[in-house]
Motif scaffolding. Structure first.
Motif, short mmCIF file in Angstrom:
data_model
loop_
_atom_site.label_atom_id
_atom_site.label_comp_id
_atom_site.label_asym_id
_atom_site.label_seq_id
_atom_site.Cartn_x
_atom_site.Cartn_y
_atom_site.Cartn_z
N ARG A 172 0.52 -1.56 -0.01
CA ARG A 172 0.26 0.06 -0.43
C ARG A 172 1.35 0.98 0.12
O ARG A 172 1.74 1.37 0.81
N PRO A 173 0.74 1.82 -1.08
CA PRO A 173 1.00 3.53 -0.33
C PRO A 173 1.47 3.97 0.48
O PRO A 173 -0.43 4.29 0.83
N VAL A 174 1.90 4.80 0.95
CA VAL A 174 1.78 5.91 2.56
C VAL A 174 2.28 7.62 2.55
O VAL A 174 3.58 7.07 2.18
N VAL A 175 1.34 7.73 2.89
CA VAL A 175 1.42 9.27 2.95
C VAL A 175 1.64 9.60 4.00
O VAL A 175 0.65 9.58 5.18
N GLN A 176 2.54 10.46 4.50
CA GLN A 176 2.70 10.57 5.98
C GLN A 176 2.97 11.80 5.73
O GLN A 176 3.97 12.85 5.22
N TYR A 177 1.92 13.40 6.17
CA TYR A 177 1.74 14.58 6.18
C TYR A 177 2.06 15.19 7.70
O TYR A 177 1.07 14.57 8.50
N PRO A 178 2.18 16.09 7.53
CA PRO A 178 2.15 17.01 8.69
C PRO A 178 0.63 18.04 9.07
O PRO A 178 -0.28 18.10 8.14
N VAL A 179 0.58 17.17 10.38
CA VAL A 179 -1.15 17.50 10.99
C VAL A 179 -0.98 19.11 10.28
O VAL A 179 -1.67 19.94 10.38
N THR A 180 -0.23 20.02 11.28
CA THR A 180 -0.17 21.71 10.89
C THR A 180 1.05 22.42 10.55
O THR A 180 1.88 22.43 10.93
N ALA A 181 1.38 23.58 9.77
CA ALA A 181 2.46 24.41 9.57
C ALA A 181 2.99 24.86 10.32
O ALA A 181 2.28 25.49 11.49
N GLN A 182 3.97 24.83 10.89
CA GLN A 182 4.95 25.63 11.81
C GLN A 182 5.99 26.61 10.87
O GLN A 182 6.24 26.05 10.67
N GLY A 183 6.23 27.65 12.01
CA GLY A 183 7.13 28.51 11.43
C GLY A 183 6.86 29.82 10.79
O GLY A 183 5.96 29.43 9.78
N LEU A 184 7.56 30.68 11.12
CA LEU A 184 6.69 31.81 9.95
C LEU A 184 8.64 32.05 9.10
O LEU A 184 9.41 31.69 9.80
N PRO A 185 8.39 32.88 7.84
CA PRO A 185 9.51 33.16 7.44
C PRO A 185 10.34 34.19 7.94
O PRO A 185 9.98 34.98 8.46
N GLU A 186 11.63 34.66 7.82
CA GLU A 186 12.81 35.52 8.57
C GLU A 186 13.05 36.82 7.55
O GLU A 186 12.91 35.90 5.72
N PRO A 187 12.61 38.05 7.90
CA PRO A 187 13.46 38.59 6.86
C PRO A 187 14.70 38.92 6.59
O PRO A 187 15.61 37.97 7.22
N VAL A 188 15.54 38.66 5.28
CA VAL A 188 16.39 38.87 4.27
C VAL A 188 16.54 39.33 3.31
O VAL A 188 15.71 40.47 3.05
N PRO A 189 17.85 40.04 3.40
CA PRO A 189 17.93 41.08 2.71
C PRO A 189 17.77 40.76 0.89
O PRO A 189 17.29 39.69 0.85
N MET A 190 17.76 41.90 0.73
CA MET A 190 16.53 41.60 -0.95
C MET A 190 17.85 41.86 -1.80
O MET A 190 18.12 41.04 -3.17
N GLU A 191 19.53 42.35 -1.69
CA GLU A 191 20.45 41.90 -2.53
C GLU A 191 20.61 40.15 -2.75
O GLU A 191 20.41 39.00 -3.49
N LEU A 192 19.97 39.55 -1.56
CA LEU A 192 20.80 38.05 -1.15
C LEU A 192 19.42 37.57 -1.97
O LEU A 192 19.91 36.21 -2.89
N VAL A 193 18.29 38.66 -1.54
CA VAL A 193 16.92 37.19 -2.65
C VAL A 193 16.99 37.05 -4.20
O VAL A 193 17.21 36.27 -4.42
N ASN A 194 17.76 38.50 -4.67
CA ASN A 194 17.70 38.39 -5.78
C ASN A 194 18.79 37.28 -6.92
O ASN A 194 18.98 37.08 -7.57
N LEU A 195 19.60 37.44 -5.94
CA LEU A 195 21.06 36.64 -6.11
C LEU A 195 20.52 35.44 -6.08
O LEU A 195 20.97 34.48 -7.51
N ARG A 196 19.85 34.93 -5.03
CA ARG A 196 19.39 33.22 -5.22
C ARG A 196 17.95 32.87 -6.04
O ARG A 196 18.73 31.59 -6.83
#
Length: 360
Positions: A255-279
């Motif tokens: 049987r295929p099995v899917v393990q899924y998270p009950v709830t998402a946790q954590g929030l995105p952290e602010p990052v420098p825009m220059e670094l965002v653009n490069l990545r």
């Protein structure tokens, strides 16, 4: 990239939502092995590791390849039981060939690896290939693979004792704590399935899981182009410790099995825009996205990446150079091998949506 699971003719009662102690223990073990994937649980992981007896800590490190980058399918039961002991009894009923093949696939760090039949236990070519791949992962993996092939009964018994010892060490207490949240999620899923049907229920599992009603398929966004059958049914297992991973196992004949998270946790952290653009520029190429999702699961050599995605080694090297320039990769040398791995903290700085998608 997706996994399509055929549900043609599968009655609703064969789509099972159930809690699994073994699957949740495996999720906890993954957090202990790769805490950087789980910022919310880094404190828990540090405290739990510090409290482990040295012998158990060593045995967990010895076998962590079973749950670090991917999961051995026998650790996610297709028919969950009420207790960890019952689920481990079911694992014991597997024949050595099935157990060893599943363990070696995860130990060798090759999600797309397929062994011949009956198994590396009896096929010299598959055995040599498995040991060679394990050697590339390092001496612990090589030693584990060698002992598993030489004496599967001994290794299986040792792994079971280790999983049992996790109970009094940390699992029993934490399972008691998260079990109500898992039970509540199961009640919601059961009610949603009865009132609104499968499509809405799958959406509540994860946005990466959808129903293709025309083709009678459940489609899961994963790092693979593959198909599986739910002719024997399909199981969905909620997890508290598993966020952000969506884990899917689909061994042939099971049987295929899917393990899924009950709830998402954590929030995105602010990052420098220059670094965002490069990545973001580095991540704008579809081939590099595939490489990033592969490297998020563990370290790989250039040759392994080229083989996995049918690319030339120079082509892979060029893409890796772009990702390294953006600071998204780390490297380390293991003998004659150079291993590349995703820098999880750098990728997480781009936001939880991207990190969740990469780790899915």
């Amino acid at each position: 990239m997706s996994l399509a699971i055929d549900i043609t003719g599968v009655p609703p009662e064969r789509l099972l939502f159930a809690a699994s102690p073994l699957a949740e223990l495996t999720a906890m073990l993954h957090v202990l092995a790769v805490p950087e994937h789980h910022p919310t649980y880094q404190g828990w992981a540090a405290g739990t590791r510090a409290a482990l007896k040295p012998d158990l800590a060593e045995r967990l490190l010895e076998a962590e390849f079973l749950w670090r980058s991917s999961r051995a399918d026998f650790l996610l039961p297709g028919r969950p039981a009420a207790t960890l002991e019952e689920e481990l009894d079911e694992v014991d009923r597997l024949d050595d060939e099935t157990y060893v093949s599943a363990a070696l696939i995860t130990t060798c760090g090759a999600n797309r690896l397929q062994f011949g039949m009956p198994s590396p236990l009896t096929d010299p070519a598959d055995r040599e290939r498995a040991l060679d791949l394990a050697q590339a992962r390092g001496p612990r993996q090589a030693s584990f693979a060698d002992r598993l092939i030489a004496d599967p009964r001994m290794v299986r018994a040792r792994v079971r004792r280790m999983l049992e010892d996790c109970g009094p060490a940390f699992f029993t207490e934490n399972w008691r704590r998260v079990r109500p949240r898992i039970a509540a999620d199961l009640r919601l899923k059961t009610d949603l399935l009865a009132r609104h049907g499968l499509a809405d229920t799958l959406t509540s599992v994860s946005r990466a899981v959808t129903l293709d009603a025309d083709r009678q398929q459940i489609v899961i966004d994963k790092l693979q182009d593959n198909a599986a059958s739910a002719a024997r049914g399909m199981t969905f297992v909620p997890t508290v410790f598993g966020h952000p991973h969506l884990v899917v196992v689909h061994a042939p004949g099971r049987r295929p099995v899917v393990q899924y998270p009950v709830t998402a946790q954590g929030l995105p952290e602010p990052v420098p825009m220059e670094l965002v653009n490069l990545r973001l520029q580095a991540l704008s190429h579809p081939v590099r996205i595939r490489l990033v999702r592969t490297l998020a699961r563990g370290s790989h050599t250039t040759g392994e990446l080229a083989s996995a995605w049918s690319l030339t080694t120079p082509e892979v090297s060029r893409h890796l150079a772009v990702l390294r320039k953006a600071g998204l990769l780390t490297t380390r040398r293991r003998g004659r091998y150079v291993l590349y791995e995703l820098d999880a903290s750098a990728t997480a700085a781009l936001g939880t949506d991207l990190m969740d998608a990469v780790l899915r």
